[in-house]
Every structure is written in C-alpha cells, then in structure tokens.
Motif scaffolding. Structure first.
Motif, PDB file in Angstrom:
ATOM      1  N   THR A   1       0.835  -1.213   0.000  1.00 52.57           N
ATOM      2  CA  THR A   1       0.000   0.000   0.000  1.00 52.57           C
ATOM      3  C   THR A   1       0.868   1.261   0.000  1.00 52.57           C
ATOM      4  OG1 THR A   1      -0.204  -0.185   2.410  1.00 52.57           O
ATOM      5  CG2 THR A   1      -2.002  -1.063   1.097  1.00 52.57           C
ATOM      6  N   ASN A   2       1.859   1.302   0.867  1.00 52.33           N
ATOM      7  CA  ASN A   2       2.719   2.493   0.900  1.00 52.33           C
ATOM      8  C   ASN A   2       3.494   2.650  -0.405  1.00 52.33           C
ATOM      9  OD1 ASN A   2       2.844   3.922   3.719  1.00 52.33           O
ATOM     10  ND2 ASN A   2       2.634   1.759   4.143  1.00 52.33           N
ATOM     11  N   GLY A   3       3.938   1.529  -0.951  1.00 52.23           N
ATOM     12  CA  GLY A   3       4.706   1.583  -2.199  1.00 52.23           C
ATOM     13  C   GLY A   3       3.876   2.123  -3.345  1.00 52.23           C
TER      14      GLY A   3
ATOM     15  N   ASN B   1      13.276   8.961  -3.335  1.00 53.58           N
ATOM     16  CA  ASN B   1      13.651   7.559  -3.533  1.00 53.58           C
ATOM     17  C   ASN B   1      14.351   6.978  -2.308  1.00 53.58           C
ATOM     18  OD1 ASN B   1      12.946   6.428  -6.274  1.00 53.58           O
ATOM     19  ND2 ASN B   1      13.760   8.436  -6.830  1.00 53.58           N
ATOM     20  N   LEU B   2      15.218   7.796  -1.683  1.00 53.51           N
ATOM     21  CA  LEU B   2      15.898   7.317  -0.475  1.00 53.51           C
ATOM     22  C   LEU B   2      14.879   7.082   0.633  1.00 53.51           C
ATOM     23  CD1 LEU B   2      19.071   9.605  -0.389  1.00 53.51           C
ATOM     24  CD2 LEU B   2      18.953   7.165  -0.957  1.00 53.51           C
ATOM     25  N   GLY B   3      13.931   8.007   0.765  1.00 55.49           N
ATOM     26  CA  GLY B   3      12.903   7.882   1.798  1.00 55.49           C
ATOM     27  C   GLY B   3      12.074   6.623   1.631  1.00 55.49           C
ATOM     28  N   ILE B   4      11.671   6.337   0.396  1.00 53.58           N
ATOM     29  CA  ILE B   4      10.847   5.152   0.155  1.00 53.58           C
ATOM     30  C   ILE B   4      11.658   3.881   0.413  1.00 53.58           C
ATOM     31  CG2 ILE B   4       9.530   3.862  -1.570  1.00 53.58           C
ATOM     32  CD1 ILE B   4       8.100   6.395  -0.762  1.00 53.58           C
ATOM     33  N   THR B   5      12.927   3.895  -0.009  1.00 52.27           N
ATOM     34  CA  THR B   5      13.773   2.727   0.246  1.00 52.27           C
ATOM     35  C   THR B   5      13.858   2.464   1.748  1.00 52.27           C
ATOM     36  OG1 THR B   5      15.066   3.398  -1.672  1.00 52.27           O
ATOM     37  CG2 THR B   5      16.024   1.700  -0.275  1.00 52.27           C
ATOM     38  N   ALA B   6      14.083   3.534   2.512  1.00 58.57           N
ATOM     39  CA  ALA B   6      14.119   3.389   3.969  1.00 58.57           C
ATOM     40  C   ALA B   6      12.781   2.859   4.469  1.00 58.57           C
ATOM     41  CB  ALA B   6      14.440   4.730   4.621  1.00 58.57           C
ATOM     42  N   GLY B   7      11.690   3.363   3.909  1.00 55.47           N
ATOM     43  CA  GLY B   7      10.354   2.926   4.319  1.00 55.47           C
ATOM     44  C   GLY B   7      10.156   1.436   4.117  1.00 55.47           C
TER      45      GLY B   7
ATOM     46  N   ILE C   1      12.088  -0.443   6.735  1.00 51.59           N
ATOM     47  CA  ILE C   1      11.481  -0.265   8.051  1.00 51.59           C
ATOM     48  C   ILE C   1      10.216  -1.105   8.198  1.00 51.59           C
ATOM     49  CG2 ILE C   1      10.066   1.500   9.191  1.00 51.59           C
ATOM     50  CD1 ILE C   1      12.506   3.266   9.072  1.00 51.59           C
ATOM     51  N   LEU C   2       9.398  -1.144   7.147  1.00 52.15           N
ATOM     52  CA  LEU C   2       8.165  -1.924   7.232  1.00 52.15           C
ATOM     53  C   LEU C   2       8.486  -3.420   7.260  1.00 52.15           C
ATOM     54  CD1 LEU C   2       5.872   0.115   4.829  1.00 52.15           C
ATOM     55  CD2 LEU C   2       5.738   0.010   7.314  1.00 52.15           C
ATOM     56  N   ALA C   3       9.489  -3.839   6.471  1.00 53.28           N
ATOM     57  CA  ALA C   3       9.843  -5.256   6.453  1.00 53.28           C
ATOM     58  C   ALA C   3      10.401  -5.701   7.797  1.00 53.28           C
ATOM     59  CB  ALA C   3      10.860  -5.534   5.340  1.00 53.28           C
ATOM     60  N   THR C   4      11.077  -4.792   8.499  1.00 51.91           N
ATOM     61  CA  THR C   4      11.640  -5.171   9.796  1.00 51.91           C
ATOM     62  C   THR C   4      10.642  -4.955  10.933  1.00 51.91           C
ATOM     63  OG1 THR C   4      12.748  -3.035   9.749  1.00 51.91           O
ATOM     64  CG2 THR C   4      14.101  -4.950   9.269  1.00 51.91           C
ATOM     65  N   GLY C   5       9.433  -4.516  10.599  1.00 50.72           N
ATOM     66  CA  GLY C   5       8.365  -4.508  11.596  1.00 50.72           C
ATOM     67  C   GLY C   5       8.232  -3.234  12.411  1.00 50.72           C
TER      68      GLY C   5
ATOM     69  N   LEU D   1      10.069   9.438   9.205  1.00 52.18           N
ATOM     70  CA  LEU D   1       9.800   9.359   7.763  1.00 52.18           C
ATOM     71  C   LEU D   1       8.580  10.203   7.396  1.00 52.18           C
ATOM     72  CD1 LEU D   1      10.590   5.707   6.655  1.00 52.18           C
ATOM     73  CD2 LEU D   1      11.557   7.819   5.758  1.00 52.18           C
ATOM     74  N   ASP D   2       7.612  10.289   8.331  1.00 51.90           N
ATOM     75  CA  ASP D   2       6.461  11.174   8.095  1.00 51.90           C
ATOM     76  C   ASP D   2       6.935  12.599   7.878  1.00 51.90           C
ATOM     77  OD1 ASP D   2       4.838   9.020   8.523  1.00 51.90           O
ATOM     78  OD2 ASP D   2       4.330   9.559  10.588  1.00 51.90           O
TER      79      ASP D   2
END
Lengths: 455, 163
Positions: free
Chosen positions: A57-59, A99-105, A108-112, A126-127
């Motif tokens: 969804t975020n992607g 792009n850097l922000g989304i990569t970090a996102g 972060i989401l994958a690591t919970g 990130l917000d």
C-alpha cells in the motif's frame, strides 16, 4: 548528478516511479498469493503477510502514484504557463530524497517498525521527511506560478494548487503520533487521512492531468471551462468532510457518521462535471479512440472513476455498509480509483510526455496495447471476484454461519483474484519494457499536430 | 478579483474550504463527551509499561495482525449473528494508542477474543493455525520467540469485557 536540464526532474520522477510500480505491485501479488497459500514465502518474519501488505500500500501510494503526480506537475505547470520550472536542480534533489525515503520505508516496514495505523504505517521521522518533500514540491511549483509568463490559469493549475495545499494538511492529520491521540479519535483521524489522500491528492492531481491530456490527445479544446471550475470548487468543498463515512456503524457518534455520509452523496456533482466535460469534448471524436491507445486508457480511466465514485456513496449508506464493510468487497472497491483511474492517467501521461522529452517515438504500439488490455482485463477479473466474494461473505455473516465456512465459500474467488492480479502486474512489465526500449532504441519523434492546439 | 488570473485567490479559498471540513470532522469530535469518555474496558486495556500484555500488543502491531483482524463490534445484523461479544463504544478504546480497529475481516474480529478462547488454544493456533483450524489461511507465527509468543497470547487473552 543534479541536472538542471529542462524536464529532467519530471523525467526522473517518472522513471523511478515505474520501478516502484513493479516492486510494490509484486508485493501486492505476494499478499494475494498468501491468501490462497498461507505458507507461500512463509517462514520468514520479513515476508509475513502483515508486513508485506503495508509495503504494497505504501509503495503504490507514496512511491508510484505520488511520484507520478509530482512528475505530472513538474511537466505540465511549465508547459501551461510557458515558464521554465523554477528549479530543476531542486526538483532532482527532491526526487533523490524521495527515492531514499521510500527505500528506507520498505526496509522499516519489512523489519516490523510500523506505527500500526493503516496507510500511515511509516514512523514519525519518515512522516516528517515526506512532509518536507511535499513542501519542496510545493515551493517549486508555486515559484514557477509566481514567475509565470502566461497570466491565464488553466483549470489543471487550479487542481494542482489545491492539491499542494491539501496534501500537507491531510498528511499531518493522518500522522499525528498515536500517544497524542489514540482511540476512537485516532481512528477518525486515520480515515480522514485514508480517504482524503485519495480525494485531495491522487484524484485532484489526476483530474488536473486528465484536463491537460484530453485536449492534447483529441486535438479539441475542453467542452466547458466553467464546468471544470464547478467541479474543482465542489470537490474542494465536499471532499474533505468524507473521512467518517469509513466508520459508518462504527463506535463514533452518530452526528459524525452523518457528517461523512451526506457530503459523500454530494460528491456525485464534481464527478459528473468531469464526466460531462469528457463526453462533451469527445463528441464527434469517438472514432479516435479506436486507434489511439492513450485515448483508450483515458476513456477507461473515466469509466472506472465514475464507477468508483458511484460505489463510494452507495457504500457509505448505513444499510449497505452493514453488509459489505470488512468483506472482500472493500479491496475490490479500493483498487478501482488508484489503479483503474489514476494509475491509468499516469500511464498516459508518461506515454505522452516521454517522446516529447526524449525525442524518441514510443517503441512498440503492440506492447502498449498489451499493457492496456492486460491492465483492464486483469483489473476486471480482480474486482469482480472481490465484489462477488464480498457480497457472499456479508450475507453469510448475517446468517451467522461459522467463520471458516465463509472462508471456504470465498476461497475460489480469492484464487481468481490472484489470477487477475497476475495479469495486472504482467501488464506493467510490458509498460516498463516499452519505456526502456523507447529510450534505448526508439525512432526519432516529430512533434505532431496536437502540440498546436491550446489546452 | 479575477480568480482565473490569481493563484493567491485559489490558494486562500482552497485553504478555507479545507479548514471548514477539518474543523467539523476532526476538531469537533474532541469536544464530544461520548468520544472522550473512558470506561472499565478501556481501563482494563491500559497496560502497564513492560507488562506481557503491553509487549504482546507491540508484537500484534509489529506483525500486522490488524491487517486481517478488526477490533470493532458494530450494532449490525452481521456482528450480532456472528456472536463476537458486546457492541463496542468509543469509551472502550480510550487507552488504545494506536487504535487497532482494522478495515478487513480476512480473519475473525478480535475485540473480545479473550472471552471465547483459552491461552493454550491461542498458543497452539499461533504456532500452527492449520493444525488447530482446518483450512485456515492464517500464516504460522512459529518464527516468534517463546517470550514473544507468550506475550502475544497474554495480550489476546486480555481482550475481554471488564467485570
């Protein structure tokens, strides 16, 4: 690295957006498969359902669609105002940071590290980055408007100005940290954000882009300028009220539910002004749809936009919501506007602008057709399977059937949804490949007659 | 003022319209007693820092349980027929931060799950859902540590109407 070339920022936003489109749609497909085979890609905490779903969804929303939107504004505003973008350098810097922000996102989401708030899962830092990015885009666009050579503001500009004011407001309300609010108050703010980010960002930039593209693609000026302005003011007036209609029958006060339901019905006005304008402009031009894939995409997007906006108020009614809320119907509906309407407009914009920026003709018309047909057919398969399953589920719950029985009865439809989803994503590979090949091996492009028609 | 030539006019009008809707649907609820009330259920859900329940709730959020499970019981036929516990009111959630209402019931509602399941059942079910519920489409959480699993179960078991 930070180029100052004309249109380079728009171009970079679009090209990287296509990458995110593939990644985030693949994440969606993983989730769809997991509903069929729960052990699919299982065993790893990073790929568990509850973590991949927010990546999807975020992607799709913050990376693909938002970046397409920014690209559209960076391309269209200078064109319509006959003024160069205020700073291509700043635009390219925004793109890199985005792009850097989304990569970090994604990491972060994958690591919970999720806030747990639907569609606003990203952590506070990130917000804040996203808010800064939105402001950087706004500064660039507003400064371009300030320095403009063309005084007249075409309706697309209105939509962009409105969107750039509304987005930061919507974003802030949705991302107030949980410890400060919490509970029913936060659920209400959550859906204010969840709904309005669609209506006051994706919809309004999408419709603004559509109003730019329609005259360019048909060679005809828009049917009614006045009607387009009525549409703008009515969407600006009614849309922001709609958040609570996501919480119909939920534990919020009745007056608040009604404050969301009534404006939902009034939203038919702005939708109809858009449709009337499209139909009016197309009068005598329908034959063009046959040979022009971009126009096919545009007409289909408008049909899906209308359908999404008829379903919306219908679902907001208390009696209807009581049946379909929390069922599979919801993802069926929720994909229609972001995919069927506004992703389609993004595709057209990229197909339209890439030859004009790169001087290369779109590489393959056949691939473009495949992109169109697989997207449409895939989405219809996806949506109808979800709608049917949702209605079945809703009535089965009302009959008090054991929960597992309702899971079993929708199982085939959930499998068909994954098939539809597969077609949707295969389509996007045709798109990405086609754009890649255009840049690599496209034939020389000559500006055509549509350039001569003013918007 | 000719709006078609004034970006500032559009800017201000768009901002005012936005503020009106935001005031009505976001600010006003803060002044609604029903919205701001607390009750025994919300007090029972004010978990002490460092408690198993508090840590279990963090795990619930971390693993995204709320993407498939709601925590809302509505006064509608479906929810009454499913027999998932008492209808919820805003006061029940006063100490839920973040809220975990969810938007989809891919799995059953969990608002009062502690009242209808046992700790043993939940532990077994988290480790191997298909073994406990034939045909379930819930993923296995066997990758969680023993402590994490126990905390999550403690949280789930705390989800019941206060006495």
């Amino acid at each position: 690295m930070l180029s100052n070339a004309e249109h380079s920022a728009a171009k970079n936003f679009w090209y990287t957006a296509i990458g995110w489109l593939l990644i985030s749609m693949l994440a969606g497909l993983v989730v769809a498969f997991k509903q069929v085979w729960p052990e699919f890609m299982g065993g790893s905490e990073y790929l568990t359902y509850g973590r991949v779903r927010p990546i999807h969804t975020n992607g799709v929303l913050l990376a693909w669609l938002s970046m397409v939107n920014v690209g559209c504004m960076f391309y269209i505003v200078p064109k319509l105002l006959r003024t160069k973008l205020w700073s291509e350098k700043l635009g390219n810097f925004t793109c890199v940071l985005w792009n850097l922000g989304i990569t970090a996102g994604v990491v972060i989401l994958a690591t919970g590290y999720s806030t747990g708030v639907e569609y606003a899962e990203l952590p506070l830092w990130l917000d804040i980055l996203v808010a800064v990015l939105a402001i950087l885009v706004a500064v660039n666009v507003f400064m371009t408007i300030k320095n403009r050579k063309e005084q007249q503001l075409y309706v697309s500009i209105w939509y962009f100005v409105g969107s750039l004011i509304w987005l930061p407001g919507v974003w802030i309300v949705g991302n107030v940290p949980a410890p400060l609010v919490g509970g029913a108050i936060q659920a209400n703010m959550n859906w204010f954000y969840g709904h309005n980010v669609l209506g006051l960002w994706f919809t309004t930039v999408g419709i603004g882009t559509m109003y730019y593209l329609l005259p360019k693609l048909t060679g005809k000026p828009i049917y009614s300028h006045k009607l387009s302005l009525i549409g703008f003011w009515t969407i600006g007036t009614f849309y922001v009220w709609n958040g609570p209609h996501h919480l119909v029958n939920s534990p919020i006060p009745f007056w608040l539910q009604k404050a969301g339901i009534i404006p939902s019905i009034l939203l038919i006005i702005p939708v109809w002004t858009v449709l009337a304008n499209v139909i009016g402009t197309m009068k005598g031009q329908w034959h063009q749809v046959r040979d022009n894939v971009n126009l096919k995409f545009l007409m289909t997007a408008m049909i899906f936009y209308l359908m999404a906006c008829l379903q919306g108020p219908f679902q907001a009614l208390m009696s209807v919501s009581a049946v379909i809320k929390y069922t599979h119907w919801v993802p069926g509906h929720a994909h229609m506007a972001p995919f069927g309407a506004f992703s389609f407009i993004g595709f057209i914009m990229i197909y339209f602008a890439v030859p004009r920026i790169s001087g290369k003709e779109i590489y393959s018309k056949v691939a473009q057709n495949w992109h169109y047909y697989l997207s449409v057919v895939g989405f219809l398969v996806f949506a109808f399977s979800m709608w049917i399953a949702g209605v079945m589920q809703g009535f089965a719950w009302m009959d008090g059937l054991p929960f597992m029985e309702t899971v079993n009865m929708t199982r085939p439809f959930v499998a068909v949804r994954a098939v539809g989803g597969t077609l949707m994503i295969v389509a996007q590979f045709f798109f990405a490949w086609n754009i890649f090949m255009t840049l690599k091996a496209g034939r020389h492009y000559e500006v055509d007659k549509s350039e001569l028609v003013s918007a | 003022m000719d709006m078609e030539k004034s970006a500032l006019g559009i800017f201000i009008a768009a901002l005012v319209l936005f503020m009106m809707g935001t005031f009505a649907t976001i600010i006003l609820p803060f002044y609604d007693d029903e919205m701001m009330a607390t009750n025994k259920n919300s007090e029972a859900r004010a978990y002490a820092d460092g408690s198993a329940e508090a840590s279990g709730r963090e795990i619930y959020i971390r693993e995204g349980c709320n993407t498939c499970h709601t925590q809302v019981v509505r006064p509608v036929k479906a929810d009454l027929a499913m027999n998932i516990g008492p209808v919820t009111v805003p006061a029940d959630y006063q100490n839920d931060s973040p809220h975990l209402w969810g938007s989809n019931r891919t799995g059953p509602d969990l608002m009062w799950v502690g009242a209808r399941t046992s700790a043993e059942w939940n532990l077994e079910h988290l480790k191997d859902p298909q073994k406990v519920v034939d045909g379930s489409i819930m993923p296995s959480y066997d990758y969680l540590s023993e402590t994490d699993l126990n905390d999550l179960v403690a949280y789930l078991m705390s989800l019941k109407p206060a006495q």
